[in-house]
Design a protein around this motif. Structure first.
Motif, PDB file in Angstrom:
ATOM      1  N   THR A 111       0.836  -1.203   0.000  1.00  0.00           N
ATOM      2  CA  THR A 111       0.000   0.000   0.000  1.00  0.00           C
ATOM      3  C   THR A 111       0.868   1.250   0.000  1.00  0.00           C
ATOM      4  OG1 THR A 111      -1.732  -1.194   1.225  1.00  0.00           O
ATOM      5  CG2 THR A 111      -1.862   1.218   1.202  1.00  0.00           C
ATOM      6  N   GLY A 112       1.962   1.213   0.742  1.00  0.00           N
ATOM      7  CA  GLY A 112       2.886   2.341   0.763  1.00  0.00           C
ATOM      8  C   GLY A 112       3.525   2.577  -0.592  1.00  0.00           C
ATOM      9  N   ILE A 113       3.858   1.502  -1.299  1.00  0.00           N
ATOM     10  CA  ILE A 113       4.423   1.650  -2.642  1.00  0.00           C
ATOM     11  C   ILE A 113       3.404   2.296  -3.570  1.00  0.00           C
ATOM     12  CG2 ILE A 113       5.284   0.400  -4.658  1.00  0.00           C
ATOM     13  CD1 ILE A 113       6.399  -1.720  -2.744  1.00  0.00           C
ATOM     14  N   ALA A 114       2.149   1.843  -3.484  1.00  0.00           N
ATOM     15  CA  ALA A 114       1.102   2.403  -4.340  1.00  0.00           C
ATOM     16  C   ALA A 114       0.901   3.888  -4.072  1.00  0.00           C
ATOM     17  CB  ALA A 114      -0.202   1.641  -4.130  1.00  0.00           C
ATOM     18  N   GLN A 115       0.977   4.279  -2.803  1.00  0.00           N
ATOM     19  CA  GLN A 115       0.860   5.710  -2.492  1.00  0.00           C
ATOM     20  C   GLN A 115       2.055   6.474  -3.040  1.00  0.00           C
ATOM     21  OE1 GLN A 115      -0.684   7.934   1.219  1.00  0.00           O
ATOM     22  NE2 GLN A 115       1.484   7.590   1.690  1.00  0.00           N
ATOM     23  N   ASN A 116       3.247   5.924  -2.857  1.00  0.00           N
ATOM     24  CA  ASN A 116       4.458   6.595  -3.329  1.00  0.00           C
ATOM     25  C   ASN A 116       4.454   6.781  -4.847  1.00  0.00           C
ATOM     26  OD1 ASN A 116       7.791   5.886  -4.011  1.00  0.00           O
ATOM     27  ND2 ASN A 116       7.222   7.663  -2.810  1.00  0.00           N
ATOM     28  N   GLU A 117       3.834   5.849  -5.548  1.00  0.00           N
ATOM     29  CA  GLU A 117       3.751   5.949  -6.994  1.00  0.00           C
ATOM     30  C   GLU A 117       2.589   6.810  -7.474  1.00  0.00           C
ATOM     31  OE1 GLU A 117       6.097   2.044  -8.613  1.00  0.00           O
ATOM     32  OE2 GLU A 117       3.912   1.910  -8.498  1.00  0.00           O
ATOM     33  N   LYS A 248      14.786  -0.336   6.274  1.00  0.00           N
ATOM     34  CA  LYS A 248      13.784   0.717   6.020  1.00  0.00           C
ATOM     35  C   LYS A 248      13.368   0.829   4.558  1.00  0.00           C
ATOM     36  CE  LYS A 248      14.612   3.692   9.985  1.00  0.00           C
ATOM     37  NZ  LYS A 248      14.802   5.079  10.451  1.00  0.00           N
ATOM     38  N   GLY A 249      13.139  -0.315   3.938  1.00  0.00           N
ATOM     39  CA  GLY A 249      12.575  -0.309   2.600  1.00  0.00           C
ATOM     40  C   GLY A 249      13.579  -0.267   1.475  1.00  0.00           C
ATOM     41  N   ASP A 258      10.207   4.154  -1.534  1.00  0.00           N
ATOM     42  CA  ASP A 258      10.890   5.445  -1.505  1.00  0.00           C
ATOM     43  C   ASP A 258      10.025   6.484  -0.793  1.00  0.00           C
ATOM     44  OD1 ASP A 258      12.765   7.401  -1.934  1.00  0.00           O
ATOM     45  OD2 ASP A 258      12.230   7.743  -4.033  1.00  0.00           O
ATOM     46  N   ASP A 259       9.679   6.197   0.453  1.00  0.00           N
ATOM     47  CA  ASP A 259       8.832   7.104   1.233  1.00  0.00           C
ATOM     48  C   ASP A 259       9.122   6.871   2.712  1.00  0.00           C
ATOM     49  OD1 ASP A 259       6.870   8.565   2.506  1.00  0.00           O
ATOM     50  OD2 ASP A 259       5.255   7.962   1.152  1.00  0.00           O
ATOM     51  N   SER A 260      10.106   7.590   3.223  1.00  0.00           N
ATOM     52  CA  SER A 260      10.516   7.383   4.615  1.00  0.00           C
ATOM     53  C   SER A 260       9.416   7.774   5.589  1.00  0.00           C
ATOM     54  CB  SER A 260      11.796   8.168   4.915  1.00  0.00           C
ATOM     55  OG  SER A 260      11.606   9.548   4.685  1.00  0.00           O
ATOM     56  N   ASP A 261       8.604   8.772   5.240  1.00  0.00           N
ATOM     57  CA  ASP A 261       7.507   9.174   6.126  1.00  0.00           C
ATOM     58  C   ASP A 261       6.499   8.040   6.281  1.00  0.00           C
ATOM     59  OD1 ASP A 261       8.620  11.672   6.520  1.00  0.00           O
ATOM     60  OD2 ASP A 261       7.397  12.651   4.992  1.00  0.00           O
ATOM     61  N   TYR A 262       6.153   7.401   5.180  1.00  0.00           N
ATOM     62  CA  TYR A 262       5.222   6.286   5.252  1.00  0.00           C
ATOM     63  C   TYR A 262       5.832   5.137   6.042  1.00  0.00           C
ATOM     64  CZ  TYR A 262       2.002   2.553   3.998  1.00  0.00           C
ATOM     65  OH  TYR A 262       1.095   1.503   4.078  1.00  0.00           O
ATOM     66  N   PHE A 263       7.087   4.795   5.759  1.00  0.00           N
ATOM     67  CA  PHE A 263       7.720   3.692   6.476  1.00  0.00           C
ATOM     68  C   PHE A 263       7.728   3.949   7.980  1.00  0.00           C
ATOM     69  CE2 PHE A 263      11.027   1.285   8.471  1.00  0.00           C
ATOM     70  CZ  PHE A 263      10.902   0.036   7.897  1.00  0.00           C
ATOM     71  N   ASN A 264       8.097   5.158   8.384  1.00  0.00           N
ATOM     72  CA  ASN A 264       8.139   5.486   9.808  1.00  0.00           C
ATOM     73  C   ASN A 264       6.759   5.423  10.434  1.00  0.00           C
ATOM     74  OD1 ASN A 264      10.915   5.876   9.724  1.00  0.00           O
ATOM     75  ND2 ASN A 264      10.745   8.058   9.286  1.00  0.00           N
ATOM     76  N   ALA A 265       5.740   5.904   9.711  1.00  0.00           N
ATOM     77  CA  ALA A 265       4.377   5.835  10.241  1.00  0.00           C
ATOM     78  C   ALA A 265       3.906   4.385  10.341  1.00  0.00           C
ATOM     79  CB  ALA A 265       3.433   6.634   9.345  1.00  0.00           C
ATOM     80  N   MET A 266       4.309   3.561   9.387  1.00  0.00           N
ATOM     81  CA  MET A 266       3.915   2.152   9.369  1.00  0.00           C
ATOM     82  C   MET A 266       4.474   1.394  10.562  1.00  0.00           C
ATOM     83  SD  MET A 266       4.610  -0.605   6.268  1.00  0.00           S
ATOM     84  CE  MET A 266       6.408  -0.609   6.471  1.00  0.00           C
ATOM     85  N   THR A 267       5.639   1.786  11.042  1.00  0.00           N
ATOM     86  CA  THR A 267       6.340   1.023  12.072  1.00  0.00           C
ATOM     87  C   THR A 267       6.431   1.753  13.410  1.00  0.00           C
ATOM     88  OG1 THR A 267       8.438   1.845  11.158  1.00  0.00           O
ATOM     89  CG2 THR A 267       7.682  -0.302  10.396  1.00  0.00           C
TER      90      THR A 267
END
Length: 361
Positions: A111-117, A248-249, A258-267
């Motif tokens: 889902t994070g990849i889809a948002q990043n794209e 971290k992805g 390629d979205d550090s904000d999403y990764f940090n929020a996810m974890t």
């Protein structure tokens, strides 16, 4: 709030890097530098227990313990290298085993990849991609449910229906306003497959394979099972995904998310109702937690014996993917129920970490 020690698991993520020597005349690779196995190869570098200074005398007791608990695959990575790779109870390195709900982490990542794209925004109403009427709610009530609510188990849909897995509109009934309560609702999670598919204009499996699985050399497949899908793979594939999240992805030099904000929020803690839950990831080290199938909040850490910064994918019958950034560890446990037949976190997490600590400390 009630006290329930040793019940569940998983934790937070913060990655830390090694210091460099400014006086060095040439770059010398650190022993703590992460190793990534080749994408198109079964090669996986190893390190010995003596090389990393762990307690070798405790290895066999640890393996005997996991075998006695119905474990079929048990792996420990340190800095990406394989330290322990054990199979038993009738399985081997090529056995495809179910992730169960540990696979929710795969969906959160995708889902994070889809948002990043640019295909979706998790703050959008989910009916933008599911279509109106995917629930039995009024249009206004349905419009209030966002993709973020599916990721955080806060849709407000009624979790007390007869079949918590049912994704038919008649099973998806209003109970609370979105983000007013946390409950482990499998049907709301399962809809994320359809949300991503609707957003990217392709089936979820193909998008997942292209954007995540193939990028890091995983194998495996999604299998429809009733209302939801189960992911099956060998244990090394789960370890690859754990290693991707340890970094971290990023896989070696290839950025997968390629979205550090999403990764940090996810974890990290995603909402105030269950401090031990991110975007479908379990988090350790928090002051309280809720567990699957329960409406109560309990004081204390999810896994008291585990490092505070542990994050995890946890599935029914004790499928475990532990990621510990502070120690650069990835630990995988796949197999049968270890004794409690719970949906994800269980007291086995704490017991297992008690045994692991004897070996790695």
């Amino acid at each position: 709030m009630k006290k329930l020690p040793y019940f569940i698991l998983i934790a937070v993520a913060s990655f830390f890097s090694c210091s460099s020597n400014d006086d060095a005349t040439e770059t010398i690779p650190s022993v703590d530098e992460l190793y990534f196995p080749p994408v198109n190869s079964d090669t996986w570098e190893t390190s010995t227990v003596s090389e990393i200074g762990w307690n070798a005398s405790e290895l066999q007791p640890l393996l005997s313990y996991v075998e006695s608990k119905g474990t079929k695959a048990f792996l420990i990575l340190k800095n990406g290298k394989m330290i322990v790779e054990w199979y038993g109870n009738g399985e081997n390195a090529i056995s495809n085993l179910p992730w169960n709900s540990a696979a929710k982490t795969l969906v959160a990542f995708t889902t994070g990849i889809a948002q990043n794209e640019g295909y979706l925004n998790i703050n959008e109403p989910s009916n933008k991609y599911l279509g109106k009427g995917w629930t039995s709610l009024t249009t206004q009530q349905e419009d209030n449910i966002t993709i973020w609510n599916h990721l955080t188990m806060t849709t407000g849909l009624d979790y007390a229906v007869i079949n918590n897995n049912c994704t038919d509109p008649e099973c998806l009934i209003y109970k609370d306003e979105p983000n007013s309560f946390w409950y482990y609702h499998n049907a709301a999670y399962t809809k994320l497959h359809n949300i991503v598919a609707g957003a990217v204009g392709n089936d979820f499996d193909s998008y997942f394979n292209d954007k995540l699985k193939d990028k890091i050399g995983m194998q495996g497949f999604w299998i429809p099972f009733g209302y939801f899908k189960l992911y099956y793979s060998n244990a090394r594939s789960m370890a690859r995904f754990g290693l991707l999240n340890l970094n971290k992805g990023v896989w070696n030099d290839s950025v997968v998310l390629d979205d550090s904000d999403y990764f940090n929020a996810m974890t990290t803690t995603s909402q105030n109702h269950n401090k031990a839950y991110g975007y479908l990831w379990w988090l350790n080290g928090k002051e309280s937690f809720r567990g699957p199938g329960l409406t109560l909040e309990f004081q204390g850490k999810l896994i008291p014996n585990a490092p505070n910064d542990l994050i995890a994918g946890l599935g029914k019958n004790d499928q475990k993917m532990y990621v510990v950034p502070s120690q650069k560890l990835v630990i995988i446990r796949m197999g049968d129920d270890a004794g409690e037949a719970l949906l994800g976190p269980s007291s086995f997490d704490n017991d297992l970490w008690g045994e692991i600590n004897k070996f790695i400390n």
